[in-house]
Motif scaffolding. Structure first.
Motif, short mmCIF file in Angstrom:
data_model
loop_
_atom_site.label_atom_id
_atom_site.label_comp_id
_atom_site.label_asym_id
_atom_site.label_seq_id
_atom_site.Cartn_x
_atom_site.Cartn_y
_atom_site.Cartn_z
N GLN A 110 6.70 3.84 -41.91
CA GLN A 110 7.53 4.97 -42.32
C GLN A 110 7.59 5.10 -43.85
OE1 GLN A 110 11.65 4.60 -41.12
NE2 GLN A 110 11.98 6.80 -41.20
N HIS A 111 7.68 3.99 -44.54
CA HIS A 111 7.88 4.02 -45.99
C HIS A 111 6.59 3.86 -46.79
CE1 HIS A 111 12.18 4.15 -45.49
NE2 HIS A 111 12.15 3.09 -44.71
N HIS A 112 5.47 3.54 -46.12
CA HIS A 112 4.18 3.37 -46.80
C HIS A 112 3.10 4.07 -45.96
CE1 HIS A 112 6.74 -0.03 -47.99
NE2 HIS A 112 6.16 0.08 -49.17
N GLN A 113 3.27 5.37 -45.79
CA GLN A 113 2.44 6.09 -44.83
C GLN A 113 0.97 6.10 -45.21
OE1 GLN A 113 4.07 9.89 -43.68
NE2 GLN A 113 6.17 9.12 -43.64
N ALA A 114 0.66 6.32 -46.48
CA ALA A 114 -0.75 6.36 -46.88
C ALA A 114 -1.42 5.02 -46.66
CB ALA A 114 -0.86 6.78 -48.35
N ALA A 115 -0.74 3.94 -47.06
CA ALA A 115 -1.31 2.61 -46.87
C ALA A 115 -1.47 2.31 -45.38
CB ALA A 115 -0.42 1.55 -47.53
N TYR A 116 -0.48 2.70 -44.57
CA TYR A 116 -0.57 2.44 -43.13
C TYR A 116 -1.75 3.19 -42.52
CZ TYR A 116 0.43 2.11 -38.21
OH TYR A 116 0.31 1.88 -36.86
N ASP A 176 1.27 9.20 -34.80
CA ASP A 176 1.85 10.47 -34.35
C ASP A 176 3.29 10.60 -34.86
OD1 ASP A 176 1.73 12.85 -32.32
OD2 ASP A 176 3.61 11.80 -31.87
N TRP A 177 4.03 9.50 -34.82
CA TRP A 177 5.44 9.53 -35.22
C TRP A 177 5.59 9.86 -36.71
CZ3 TRP A 177 8.09 5.24 -37.88
CH2 TRP A 177 9.46 5.50 -38.07
N ILE A 178 4.82 9.21 -37.57
CA ILE A 178 4.98 9.48 -39.01
C ILE A 178 4.44 10.86 -39.39
CG2 ILE A 178 4.99 7.05 -39.64
CD1 ILE A 178 2.12 7.27 -40.53
N GLU A 179 3.57 11.41 -38.54
CA GLU A 179 3.05 12.75 -38.80
C GLU A 179 4.03 13.82 -38.35
OE1 GLU A 179 0.50 15.59 -40.21
OE2 GLU A 179 0.23 13.42 -40.40
N GLU A 180 4.58 13.67 -37.13
CA GLU A 180 5.42 14.72 -36.54
C GLU A 180 6.89 14.58 -36.96
OE1 GLU A 180 4.16 17.23 -35.06
OE2 GLU A 180 2.12 16.40 -35.02
N GLU A 182 9.55 13.67 -35.38
CA GLU A 182 10.46 14.31 -34.43
C GLU A 182 11.44 13.34 -33.79
OE1 GLU A 182 7.51 17.90 -32.89
OE2 GLU A 182 7.59 16.02 -31.77
N LEU A 183 11.13 12.05 -33.79
CA LEU A 183 11.97 11.08 -33.10
C LEU A 183 12.59 10.11 -34.08
CD1 LEU A 183 9.58 10.18 -30.13
CD2 LEU A 183 11.59 11.66 -30.04
N PRO A 184 13.83 9.66 -33.82
CA PRO A 184 14.40 8.61 -34.65
C PRO A 184 13.62 7.31 -34.48
CG PRO A 184 16.01 9.47 -33.06
CD PRO A 184 14.71 10.12 -32.76
N ARG A 185 13.59 6.50 -35.52
CA ARG A 185 12.83 5.24 -35.45
C ARG A 185 13.34 4.37 -34.31
NH1 ARG A 185 14.44 3.09 -39.67
NH2 ARG A 185 15.64 1.39 -38.77
N GLU A 186 14.65 4.34 -34.09
CA GLU A 186 15.21 3.48 -33.05
C GLU A 186 14.67 3.85 -31.67
OE1 GLU A 186 16.90 5.13 -35.31
OE2 GLU A 186 17.66 3.51 -36.61
N THR A 187 14.44 5.14 -31.45
CA THR A 187 13.88 5.58 -30.16
C THR A 187 12.45 5.08 -29.99
OG1 THR A 187 15.27 7.56 -30.17
CG2 THR A 187 13.34 7.59 -28.73
N VAL A 188 11.67 5.18 -31.06
CA VAL A 188 10.27 4.73 -30.99
C VAL A 188 10.22 3.22 -30.82
CG1 VAL A 188 8.04 4.73 -32.18
CG2 VAL A 188 9.59 6.67 -32.44
N VAL A 189 11.12 2.50 -31.49
CA VAL A 189 11.20 1.04 -31.31
C VAL A 189 11.43 0.72 -29.84
CG1 VAL A 189 12.55 -1.04 -31.79
CG2 VAL A 189 11.97 0.51 -33.66
N SER A 190 12.41 1.38 -29.23
CA SER A 190 12.72 1.11 -27.82
C SER A 190 11.53 1.41 -26.92
CB SER A 190 13.93 1.95 -27.38
OG SER A 190 15.09 1.57 -28.10
N LEU A 191 10.84 2.51 -27.20
CA LEU A 191 9.66 2.89 -26.41
C LEU A 191 8.59 1.80 -26.49
CD1 LEU A 191 8.06 5.18 -24.89
CD2 LEU A 191 7.25 5.89 -27.15
N LEU A 192 8.31 1.32 -27.70
CA LEU A 192 7.25 0.33 -27.88
C LEU A 192 7.65 -1.04 -27.35
CD1 LEU A 192 6.01 1.33 -31.45
CD2 LEU A 192 4.97 1.88 -29.24
N VAL A 193 8.92 -1.40 -27.52
CA VAL A 193 9.37 -2.69 -27.00
C VAL A 193 9.33 -2.69 -25.47
CG1 VAL A 193 11.40 -4.20 -26.77
CG2 VAL A 193 10.78 -3.28 -29.01
#
Length: 218
Positions: A110-116, A176-180, A182-193
């Protein structure tokens, strides 16, 4: 090599000179991260980089040989930061450790998008060295997960393959998340976990020596 360069190289071998050299190199890498975050690799010349960094172009050549070497050093530094942030789980229980690892990974992206993007997509075209860096970061992240879940670093082939599949999905979801946005980080964390938990339970079916941690309470 002139006498001034010789004196500089000799001074850099002393402890104080080494510290100054490392600090200067770190400053140049930090500047490079900012530059490449806003501008593509091909659009930046060494003159541009030197001007933005406020140094002579020769100093960048001294530390990194050329622009490609400079770029690779920036990516290597980004990898080290990504893995350190994802793996700083300390003495948390396994389930919390996994969530912390995924959250640290997403925070970095989220904070280093180009490097990521450079890390997971191969950076400059199909640069073999950047792709090798990507392979190393995957290996280190898989080791971090194995250590956190099973307190071991060696992975049976099936476990490694399954976790690599999950990690490939993580990369796609994160891009997709850092591009769009649309979702809070906590939601994406829960999805991936949740997906990681399913993967770990599948691994346990085939590798009983690799038990999955208990399901977290809903």
């Amino acid at each position: 090599m002139n006498k001034s360069q010789q004196r500089g190289r000799t001074a850099s071998r002393t402890p104080q000179g080494t510290e100054r050299s490392q600090a200067r190199r770190a400053e140049l890498i930090a500047t490079g991260k900012e530059l490449f975050a806003d501008t593509s690799y091909d659009a930046l010349s060494m003159d541009d980089i030197a001007r933005q960094a406020g140094v002579a172009k020769g100093l960048i050549y001294y530390y990194f040989t050329n622009k490609r070497g400079y770029y690779l050093a920036i990516i290597e530094d980004a990898v080290a930061e990504l893995v350190a942030r994802a793996g700083s789980t300390h003495d948390l229980p396994p389930a919390e450790r996994l969530r912390h690892t995924v959250d640290g990974y997403l925070r970095y992206a989220q904070h280093h998008q180009a490097a990521y993007r450079a890390i997971v997509t191969g950076g400059v075209g199909f640069d073999a060295e950047v792709l090798a860096i990507r392979a190393r970061v995957r290996t280190r992240l898989l080791t971090t997960i194995a250590r956190g879940v099973w307190d071991r670093e060696d992975l049976p082939p099936l476990a490694r393959t399954a976790l690599t599949g999950w990690l490939s999905g993580v990369e796609g979801v994160t891009l997709d998340w850092i591009e769009e946005r649309e979702l809070p980080r906590e939601t994406v964390v829960s999805l991936l976990v949740r997906g990681l938990g399913d993967t770990l339970r599948l691994i346990e079916e085939y590798e009983p020596d690799c038990p999955a941690p208990p399901r977290p309470p809903l």
